[in-house]
Design an enzyme around this catalytic site. Structure first.
Site, PDB file in Angstrom:
ATOM      1  N   CYS A  76       0.853  -1.202   0.000  1.00  0.00           N
ATOM      2  CA  CYS A  76       0.000   0.000   0.000  1.00  0.00           C
ATOM      3  C   CYS A  76       0.881   1.242   0.000  1.00  0.00           C
ATOM      4  CB  CYS A  76      -0.915  -0.052   1.225  1.00  0.00           C
ATOM      5  SG  CYS A  76      -1.569   1.535   1.770  1.00  0.00           S
ATOM      6  N   CYS A  79       0.190   3.811   2.694  1.00  0.00           N
ATOM      7  CA  CYS A  79       0.697   3.343   3.991  1.00  0.00           C
ATOM      8  C   CYS A  79       2.178   3.668   4.121  1.00  0.00           C
ATOM      9  CB  CYS A  79       0.518   1.831   4.127  1.00  0.00           C
ATOM     10  SG  CYS A  79      -1.188   1.280   4.081  1.00  0.00           S
TER      11      CYS A  79
END
Ligand SMILES: [Zn+2]
Length: 151
Positions: A76, A79
């Site tokens: 991600c 993230c």
């Protein structure tokens, strides 16, 4: 943050909040209610904890400090961009808050339990209960604002 106030650590056996004066940080302490040992060394440790299904109970549910649980995944990109903000916040809130990094690929049981459908996703825990959540990307100002009541 402000270190004028005494620290507080929750007893991991009975959940009672114990005040720890700054001078006692690092020393042996006992819960004022049940007498269980309290590890005051966690107050000196501002590093995030790596949390998976196997240690979620110990690191988050039974944490002596409120916990910011950052659910993330290595695939991600948002993230990964948020990670330095989380790391900085961990240093700034040392002794007041525990930062738990929960890699959802290694914490599928926990992620299902808390219904994590997208990452990043932040839950705030205290005394074993999820009290607050911040879905999606966050910046430092949002973290400070949303976590102020736990610090
Ligand atoms: Zn106790």
């Amino acid at each position: 943050m402000a270190s004028i106030n005494p620290y507080t650590l929750r007893c991991s056996d009975c959940g009672t909040r114990n005040r720890i004066p700054a001078a006692k940080v690092g020393a042996a302490a006992r819960c004022g209610k049940c007498g269980s040992a309290i590890d005051t060394r966690v107050l000196n440790d501002g590093r995030p904890r790596m949390v998976s299904d196997t240690n979620f109970e110990a690191e988050v549910i039974r944490s002596p400090l409120p916990v910011l649980a950052f659910f993330w995944a290595p695939w991600c990109s948002t993230c990964l961009k948020t990670m330095p903000i989380i790391d900085r916040f961990a240093g700034e809130t040392r002794g007041r808050l525990r930062i738990a990094k929960v890699n959802v690929d290694k914490a599928q049981r926990v992620s299902d339990h808390y219904d994590i459908r997208a990452v990043p996703y932040i839950y705030v825990f205290d005394n074993g209960r999820a009290l607050d959540n911040l879905p999606g990307a966050v910046d430092e100002a949002q973290l400070k604002y949303r976590l102020a009541r736990y610090l």
